[in-house]
Write an enzyme that holds these catalytic residues in place. Structure first.
Site, mmCIF file in Angstrom:
data_model
loop_
_atom_site.group_PDB
_atom_site.id
_atom_site.type_symbol
_atom_site.label_atom_id
_atom_site.label_comp_id
_atom_site.label_asym_id
_atom_site.label_seq_id
_atom_site.Cartn_x
_atom_site.Cartn_y
_atom_site.Cartn_z
ATOM 1 C CG ASP A 12 -1.887 1.205 1.509
ATOM 2 O OD1 ASP A 12 -2.495 1.565 0.483
ATOM 3 O OD2 ASP A 12 -1.677 2.005 2.282
ATOM 4 C CD GLU A 32 -3.227 -1.728 -1.247
ATOM 5 O OE1 GLU A 32 -3.491 -0.541 -1.511
ATOM 6 O OE2 GLU A 32 -3.639 -2.554 -0.085
#
Length: 284
Positions: A66, A134
């Protein structure tokens, strides 16, 4: 350079074998440390217990990915839109890294076929696949560095599956637009949580309604309150823009409300005036 050649030689016997082939189709290259990529696609519902007692899944890699993805996308939009201001760049980054976009990209590159999960009745709206994407970016970063991660995001995700110019033209934050409209028109808008429950996977679901002057203008369902508000705001905003009858109805309600408030104010003024005692005293 020598290290890269050495790694390439080590990979020769593994080319053509699973899971290297499956990952190479998604990544566009062969991974060095295959364990990282296996973990990136290991959902928490299928966590594995190690000999030391630790449980592993893709959540830690998702956390790392992320942050890396945010940096990469900021890097890309900064260079792509050379003369745009900070606000535009921030909005662009938000549109690209939002859960709905990542989920869509993950499905398009085939992550759903490799993810390991014990969750039943999976739906795209759970964002499971976007989270795994992610985590995969986090694995690429640990395995081959920032440049490889950026190349994957730019070439495999954005250039192949996401038209960045089209994204720039989209307005993602409908809630902000609706609030700006309400402030400009001096018309109250509220976001009311009308329901919340869990689906078959025990995932919380929220339902929000947009209320304008007592009228329901839009309703949205999502896996977070924020997502449900955005969907409800989008429906309400589009309704105001495209439905002339509804828009005129809201303006009529607003005029009636303003007129009623004005009449109430005048009435209260008259009552106060009439209730004042008369001064009957005479001057000496």
């Amino acid at each position: 350079m020598l290290k890269k050649i050495y790694r390439g030689i080590r990979l020769l016997p593994k080319r053509g074998k699973e899971p290297y082939v499956s990952f190479s189709k998604i990544l566009g290259f062969y991974p060095y440390n295959i364990t990282l990529y296996d973990q990136a696609l290991l959902h928490k519902s299928s966590s594995i217990k190690l000999k030391d007692g630790r449980w592993i899944n893709n959540e830690r890699l998702e956390f790392l990915g992320d942050a890396i993805l945010d940096a990469i996308v900021a890097d890309i939009v900064f260079k792509e839109f050379e003369y745009k201001k900070e606000g535009f760049l921030t909005n662009m980054r938000s549109k690209i890294v939002q859960r709905e976009t990542l989920n869509k990209l993950a499905l398009e590159i085939g992550i759903d076929k490799l993810i390991k999960t014990s969750t039943r009745n999976m739906t795209p709206n759970t964002h499971m696949y976007g989270n795994a994407l992610e985590a995969l970016i986090g694995a690429i970063y640990l395995d081959q560095g920032y440049r490889a991660a950026k190349r994957f995001v730019l070439e495999r995700l954005i250039r192949e599956h996401l038209n960045i110019e089209t994204v720039a033209e989209q307005e993602a934050n409908y809630k902000s637009r609706l609030i700006e409209w309400s402030q400009k028109q001096k018309i109250s808008v509220s976001f009311d949580l009308v329901d919340s429950f869990v689906d078959d996977n025990n995932t919380p679901i929220f339902k929000t309604a947009v209320i304008i002057l007592g009228e329901q203008a839009g309703i949205g369902t999502g896996y977070s309150k924020k997502e449900s508000q955005q969907k409800a705001a989008k429906e309400a905003f589009n309704k105001l823009q495209r439905n002339t009858n509804f828009r005129n109805h809201i303006f009529e309600l607003h005029e009636e409300q303003q007129k009623l408030q004005s009449e109430t104010y005048l009435t209260s003024e008259e009552e106060e005036s009439s209730s004042e005692p008369e001064n009957d005293s005479k001057e000496l």
